[in-house]
Write a protein that holds these residues in place. Structure first.
Motif, PDB file in Angstrom:
ATOM      1  N   ALA A 175       0.822  -1.210   0.000  1.00 29.09           N
ATOM      2  CA  ALA A 175       0.000   0.000   0.000  1.00 29.09           C
ATOM      3  C   ALA A 175       0.855   1.259   0.000  1.00 29.09           C
ATOM      4  O   ALA A 175       0.679   2.155   0.821  1.00 29.09           O
ATOM      5  CB  ALA A 175      -0.932  -0.017   1.213  1.00 29.09           C
ATOM      6  N   GLY A 176       1.829   1.297  -0.893  1.00 27.24           N
ATOM      7  CA  GLY A 176       2.642   2.499  -1.014  1.00 27.24           C
ATOM      8  C   GLY A 176       3.840   2.511  -0.085  1.00 27.24           C
ATOM      9  O   GLY A 176       4.285   1.468   0.399  1.00 27.24           O
ATOM     10  N   SER A 177       4.341   3.704   0.206  1.00 30.04           N
ATOM     11  CA  SER A 177       5.599   3.848   0.933  1.00 30.04           C
ATOM     12  C   SER A 177       5.518   3.339   2.359  1.00 30.04           C
ATOM     13  O   SER A 177       6.542   3.001   2.962  1.00 30.04           O
ATOM     14  CB  SER A 177       6.036   5.319   0.935  1.00 30.04           C
ATOM     15  N   GLY A 178       4.308   3.253   2.932  1.00 32.65           N
ATOM     16  CA  GLY A 178       4.152   2.796   4.310  1.00 32.65           C
ATOM     17  C   GLY A 178       3.990   1.306   4.449  1.00 32.65           C
ATOM     18  O   GLY A 178       3.401   0.828   5.426  1.00 32.65           O
ATOM     19  N   SER A 179       4.491   0.568   3.488  1.00 37.79           N
ATOM     20  CA  SER A 179       4.461  -0.893   3.567  1.00 37.79           C
ATOM     21  C   SER A 179       5.719  -1.424   2.887  1.00 37.79           C
ATOM     22  O   SER A 179       6.334  -0.737   2.064  1.00 37.79           O
ATOM     23  CB  SER A 179       3.212  -1.463   2.885  1.00 37.79           C
ATOM     24  N   ILE A 180       6.110  -2.643   3.247  1.00 41.96           N
ATOM     25  CA  ILE A 180       7.318  -3.218   2.661  1.00 41.96           C
ATOM     26  C   ILE A 180       6.981  -4.501   1.914  1.00 41.96           C
ATOM     27  O   ILE A 180       6.027  -5.199   2.249  1.00 41.96           O
ATOM     28  CB  ILE A 180       8.397  -3.507   3.729  1.00 41.96           C
ATOM     29  N   PRO A 181       7.774  -4.831   0.909  1.00 41.60           N
ATOM     30  CA  PRO A 181       7.558  -6.094   0.192  1.00 41.60           C
ATOM     31  C   PRO A 181       8.031  -7.273   1.030  1.00 41.60           C
ATOM     32  O   PRO A 181       8.773  -7.107   2.008  1.00 41.60           O
ATOM     33  CB  PRO A 181       8.437  -5.920  -1.058  1.00 41.60           C
ATOM     34  N   THR A 182       7.595  -8.443   0.668  1.00 38.96           N
ATOM     35  CA  THR A 182       8.079  -9.667   1.305  1.00 38.96           C
ATOM     36  C   THR A 182       9.454  -9.987   0.747  1.00 38.96           C
ATOM     37  O   THR A 182       9.596 -10.277  -0.438  1.00 38.96           O
ATOM     38  CB  THR A 182       7.112 -10.837   1.050  1.00 38.96           C
ATOM     39  N   VAL A 183      10.456  -9.925   1.594  1.00 44.67           N
ATOM     40  CA  VAL A 183      11.844 -10.166   1.182  1.00 44.67           C
ATOM     41  C   VAL A 183      12.305 -11.450   1.858  1.00 44.67           C
ATOM     42  O   VAL A 183      12.592 -11.472   3.059  1.00 44.67           O
ATOM     43  CB  VAL A 183      12.763  -8.986   1.562  1.00 44.67           C
ATOM     44  N   LEU A 184      12.360 -12.518   1.103  1.00 46.07           N
ATOM     45  CA  LEU A 184      12.597 -13.856   1.652  1.00 46.07           C
ATOM     46  C   LEU A 184      14.090 -14.150   1.772  1.00 46.07           C
ATOM     47  O   LEU A 184      14.623 -15.052   1.126  1.00 46.07           O
ATOM     48  CB  LEU A 184      11.915 -14.905   0.770  1.00 46.07           C
ATOM     49  N   GLN A 185      14.743 -13.380   2.637  1.00 45.07           N
ATOM     50  CA  GLN A 185      16.179 -13.553   2.812  1.00 45.07           C
ATOM     51  C   GLN A 185      16.551 -13.409   4.278  1.00 45.07           C
ATOM     52  O   GLN A 185      16.473 -12.318   4.841  1.00 45.07           O
ATOM     53  CB  GLN A 185      16.947 -12.532   1.967  1.00 45.07           C
ATOM     54  N   PRO A 186      16.974 -14.489   4.923  1.00 49.08           N
ATOM     55  CA  PRO A 186      17.420 -14.399   6.312  1.00 49.08           C
ATOM     56  C   PRO A 186      18.702 -13.579   6.424  1.00 49.08           C
ATOM     57  O   PRO A 186      19.501 -13.523   5.479  1.00 49.08           O
ATOM     58  CB  PRO A 186      17.682 -15.854   6.707  1.00 49.08           C
TER      59      PRO A 186
END
Length: 282
Positions: A175-186
């Motif tokens: 939902a724009g700048s106030g959300s982050i993508p799912t980054v599947l990296q430990p």
């Protein structure tokens, strides 16, 4: 190992026998899940007596993920009752001692607000936070998209790895700048945190009227969405020894049900849970 639970233990009515008092809910909760996120610590640094009770109310193997106090993450809701940041961090560290003494502290979660963007002064503050927490395991969750922009994503992940931050990987609305993508990296070989916030795009931003908490996490994951995450979690587990999974989609009371469903889909049977109370008329 993969540990699955939910955020908080007070609002998951489907778990409890009829008439369960608020003071007894954690005991019953611990019969269903091996971990929980303590969110009360975000609103106030908890007195020792509270933490000692929670530790006593849970089995030996139970683990707590403790959310960092709001003043530590720049939310600044109301007056912060400390003369300095250093005093605040010291008080918070002291509040963790009962968890640590019982070997029940999985990590402390630093969740920063949507306006906390990627810039030098904020990176400097993250380094300072890590120094203040010493050897306490700490997880880091961003809410501003800039940290994972194409030009900064790899630098952010490398910074977290270098500084010893556990990555809190999120499933949330885009939902724009106030959300982050799912980054599947430990970023930590020992521990990784996954938090499910739901996918309610329209409820994610703060509404002009009403309580935003009533709508922000209003979402029930379906089987296909969870099946996708079965693969993700198994893949993450190849790079990180312990995966902690928390469901936070509870505006409509769906977190506990989705968590139990996810445990079943992964084929997990936990040992050492607390005995469950029976309610024959529920």
């Amino acid at each position: 190992m993969i540990y699955i639970g939910v955020t908080g233990w007070g609002d998951h009515d489907s778990l409890y026998a009829t008439g369960t008092s608020s003071g007894d809910k954690l005991k019953e909760y611990a019969g269903h899940f091996p971990i929980v996120e303590v969110d009360a610590s975000f609103y106030a640094i908890q007195p020792k007596r509270n933490v000692e009770k929670w530790v006593k109310d849970t089995p030996e193997s139970f683990q707590f993920i403790v959310k960092a106090y709001q003043g530590m993450t720049g939310h600044q809701r109301g007056e912060i009752p400390f003369e300095s940041k250093k005093d605040m961090f010291e008080a918070f560290r002291l509040s963790l001692q009962p968890y640590q003494q019982a070997n029940k502290l999985a990590m402390v979660l630093f969740q920063f607000p949507p306006w906390y963007d990627c810039k030098r002064e904020n990176v400097t503050y993250l380094r300072w936070c890590k120094e203040q927490m010493g050897d306490v395991p700490v997880a880091l969750e961003f809410r501003h998209q800039s940290w994972f922009s194409p030009q900064l994503k790899e630098q952010t992940l490398q910074f977290m790895e270098n500084e010893g931050w556990i990555h809190s990987i999120c499933d949330e609305p885009q939902a724009g700048s106030g959300s982050i993508p799912t980054v599947l990296q430990p970023t930590n070989q020992k521990k990784t945190l996954v938090r499910f916030h739901g996918r309610n795009v329209h409820g994610w931003t703060k509404p002009k009227e009403g309580n935003w908490r009533d709508v922000r996490y209003l979402y029930k994951y379906n089987k296909e969405e969870l099946r996708e995450w079965v693969n993700h979690v198994n893949n993450l587990h190849q790079s990180s020894e312990i995966i902690y999974v928390l469901f936070n989609n509870n505006s409509g009371g769906d977190a506990a049900g989705n968590a139990r469903q996810f445990i079943e889909m992964l084929g997990i049977e936990y040992q050492g849970l607390a005995p469950r109370q029976l309610d024959f008329f529920s």
